[in-house]
Design a protein around this motif. Structure first.
Motif, PDB file in Angstrom:
ATOM      1  N   VAL A   3      -4.837  -9.251   0.644  1.00 13.20           N
ATOM      2  CA  VAL A   3      -5.784 -10.346   0.516  1.00 13.20           C
ATOM      3  C   VAL A   3      -6.928  -9.870  -0.349  1.00 13.20           C
ATOM      4  O   VAL A   3      -7.549  -8.852  -0.059  1.00 13.20           O
ATOM      5  CB  VAL A   3      -6.300 -10.794   1.903  1.00 13.20           C
ATOM      6  CG1 VAL A   3      -7.368 -11.839   1.762  1.00 13.20           C
ATOM      7  CG2 VAL A   3      -5.158 -11.285   2.761  1.00 13.20           C
ATOM      8  N   PRO A  17      -8.237  -4.826  -2.556  1.00 16.58           N
ATOM      9  CA  PRO A  17      -7.927  -5.776  -1.473  1.00 16.58           C
ATOM     10  C   PRO A  17      -8.682  -5.438  -0.194  1.00 16.58           C
ATOM     11  O   PRO A  17      -9.118  -4.317   0.021  1.00 16.58           O
ATOM     12  CB  PRO A  17      -6.424  -5.593  -1.275  1.00 16.58           C
ATOM     13  CG  PRO A  17      -6.156  -4.208  -1.745  1.00 16.58           C
ATOM     14  CD  PRO A  17      -7.130  -3.939  -2.850  1.00 16.58           C
ATOM     15  N   LYS A  29      -8.881  -4.604   3.665  1.00 16.14           N
ATOM     16  CA  LYS A  29      -8.005  -3.890   4.596  1.00 16.14           C
ATOM     17  C   LYS A  29      -8.058  -4.632   5.929  1.00 16.14           C
ATOM     18  O   LYS A  29      -8.992  -4.482   6.699  1.00 16.14           O
ATOM     19  CB  LYS A  29      -8.458  -2.449   4.742  1.00 16.14           C
ATOM     20  CG  LYS A  29      -8.286  -1.669   3.471  1.00 16.14           C
ATOM     21  CD  LYS A  29      -8.451  -0.194   3.713  1.00 16.14           C
ATOM     22  CE  LYS A  29      -8.419   0.532   2.405  1.00 16.14           C
ATOM     23  NZ  LYS A  29      -7.179   1.118   2.081  1.00 16.14           N
ATOM     24  N   THR A  57      -3.863  -7.120  10.193  1.00 19.00           N
ATOM     25  CA  THR A  57      -2.632  -7.915  10.132  1.00 19.00           C
ATOM     26  C   THR A  57      -1.809  -7.578   8.898  1.00 19.00           C
ATOM     27  O   THR A  57      -0.577  -7.515   8.975  1.00 19.00           O
ATOM     28  CB  THR A  57      -2.962  -9.413  10.138  1.00 19.00           C
ATOM     29  OG1 THR A  57      -3.940  -9.684   9.129  1.00 19.00           O
ATOM     30  CG2 THR A  57      -3.467  -9.860  11.484  1.00 19.00           C
ATOM     31  N   THR A  58      -2.454  -7.345   7.762  1.00 23.43           N
ATOM     32  CA  THR A  58      -1.683  -7.020   6.560  1.00 23.43           C
ATOM     33  C   THR A  58      -1.166  -5.593   6.598  1.00 23.43           C
ATOM     34  O   THR A  58      -0.138  -5.295   5.996  1.00 23.43           O
ATOM     35  CB  THR A  58      -2.519  -7.231   5.284  1.00 23.43           C
ATOM     36  OG1 THR A  58      -3.718  -6.469   5.366  1.00 23.43           O
ATOM     37  CG2 THR A  58      -2.841  -8.688   5.082  1.00 23.43           C
ATOM     38  N   GLU A  59      -1.858  -4.707   7.303  1.00 22.81           N
ATOM     39  CA  GLU A  59      -1.374  -3.338   7.434  1.00 22.81           C
ATOM     40  C   GLU A  59      -0.178  -3.238   8.375  1.00 22.81           C
ATOM     41  O   GLU A  59       0.666  -2.367   8.230  1.00 22.81           O
ATOM     42  CB  GLU A  59      -2.495  -2.429   7.918  1.00 22.81           C
ATOM     43  CG  GLU A  59      -3.576  -2.191   6.875  1.00 22.81           C
ATOM     44  CD  GLU A  59      -4.717  -1.338   7.395  1.00 22.81           C
ATOM     45  OE1 GLU A  59      -4.648  -0.886   8.555  1.00 22.81           O
ATOM     46  OE2 GLU A  59      -5.673  -1.136   6.645  1.00 22.81           O
ATOM     47  N   TRP A  82       2.060  -5.842   9.101  1.00 25.38           N
ATOM     48  CA  TRP A  82       3.006  -6.949   8.992  1.00 25.38           C
ATOM     49  C   TRP A  82       4.456  -6.504   8.915  1.00 25.38           C
ATOM     50  O   TRP A  82       5.350  -7.240   9.318  1.00 25.38           O
ATOM     51  CB  TRP A  82       2.652  -7.849   7.821  1.00 25.38           C
ATOM     52  CG  TRP A  82       2.978  -7.287   6.473  1.00 25.38           C
ATOM     53  CD1 TRP A  82       2.201  -6.468   5.730  1.00 25.38           C
ATOM     54  CD2 TRP A  82       4.159  -7.500   5.718  1.00 25.38           C
ATOM     55  NE1 TRP A  82       2.818  -6.163   4.554  1.00 25.38           N
ATOM     56  CE2 TRP A  82       4.037  -6.780   4.514  1.00 25.38           C
ATOM     57  CE3 TRP A  82       5.329  -8.222   5.927  1.00 25.38           C
ATOM     58  CZ2 TRP A  82       5.020  -6.766   3.545  1.00 25.38           C
ATOM     59  CZ3 TRP A  82       6.304  -8.209   4.956  1.00 25.38           C
ATOM     60  CH2 TRP A  82       6.150  -7.486   3.773  1.00 25.38           C
ATOM     61  N   LYS A  83       4.724  -5.298   8.430  1.00 25.91           N
ATOM     62  CA  LYS A  83       6.113  -4.832   8.373  1.00 25.91           C
ATOM     63  C   LYS A  83       6.632  -4.398   9.736  1.00 25.91           C
ATOM     64  O   LYS A  83       7.797  -4.579  10.050  1.00 25.91           O
ATOM     65  CB  LYS A  83       6.235  -3.662   7.402  1.00 25.91           C
ATOM     66  CG  LYS A  83       6.145  -4.061   5.963  1.00 25.91           C
ATOM     67  CD  LYS A  83       6.388  -2.882   5.060  1.00 25.91           C
ATOM     68  CE  LYS A  83       6.309  -3.294   3.611  1.00 25.91           C
ATOM     69  NZ  LYS A  83       6.539  -2.180   2.704  1.00 25.91           N
ATOM     70  N   VAL A 133       1.787 -15.725   8.646  1.00 24.25           N
ATOM     71  CA  VAL A 133       0.683 -16.054   7.740  1.00 24.25           C
ATOM     72  C   VAL A 133      -0.533 -16.531   8.515  1.00 24.25           C
ATOM     73  O   VAL A 133      -1.669 -16.178   8.197  1.00 24.25           O
ATOM     74  CB  VAL A 133       1.133 -17.130   6.721  1.00 24.25           C
ATOM     75  CG1 VAL A 133      -0.039 -17.624   5.901  1.00 24.25           C
ATOM     76  CG2 VAL A 133       2.212 -16.586   5.823  1.00 24.25           C
ATOM     77  N   ILE A 177      -2.849 -13.795   9.665  1.00 29.50           N
ATOM     78  CA  ILE A 177      -3.748 -13.300   8.624  1.00 29.50           C
ATOM     79  C   ILE A 177      -4.906 -14.267   8.438  1.00 29.50           C
ATOM     80  O   ILE A 177      -6.069 -13.851   8.339  1.00 29.50           O
ATOM     81  CB  ILE A 177      -2.980 -13.098   7.305  1.00 29.50           C
ATOM     82  CG1 ILE A 177      -1.898 -12.030   7.501  1.00 29.50           C
ATOM     83  CG2 ILE A 177      -3.915 -12.717   6.172  1.00 29.50           C
ATOM     84  CD1 ILE A 177      -0.938 -11.900   6.342  1.00 29.50           C
TER      85      ILE A 177
END
Length: 80
Positions: free
Chosen positions: A1, A22, A24, A27-29, A31-32, A38, A41
């Motif tokens: 993001v 981006p 930090k 949720t984006t760290e 997500w895998k 979505v 996030i």
């Protein structure tokens, strides 16, 4: 993001090149590894922008209504 405006409030930047870094987010760290969607996030972004909670502009001042005479109180609450 990536943020394109109001980035100084959420992160400290040192120069114009730092604007493209981006955010930090947890949720984006994760997500895998986790079942992150979505909306998770988006919820984290909203949470970052509304803490502390803004005051409610629609809150009623009940002490004002209690200070009125009964007739004025009925007329005022009817006008709401």
């Amino acid at each position: 993001v990536w943020l394109r405006s109001n980035h100084a409030r959420l992160r400290s930047t040192r120069g114009p090149a730092d604007k493209d870094l981006p955010l930090k987010l947890t949720t984006t760290e994760n997500w895998k590894n986790n079942n992150i969607k979505v909306w998770d996030i988006v919820a984290e972004l909203v949470h970052l922008n509304v803490v502390p909670t803004p005051p409610n502009p629609f809150v009623l001042d009940f002490s004002f209504f209690h200070s009125l005479t009964p007739l004025e109180r009925v007329l005022m609450t009817g006008a709401l």
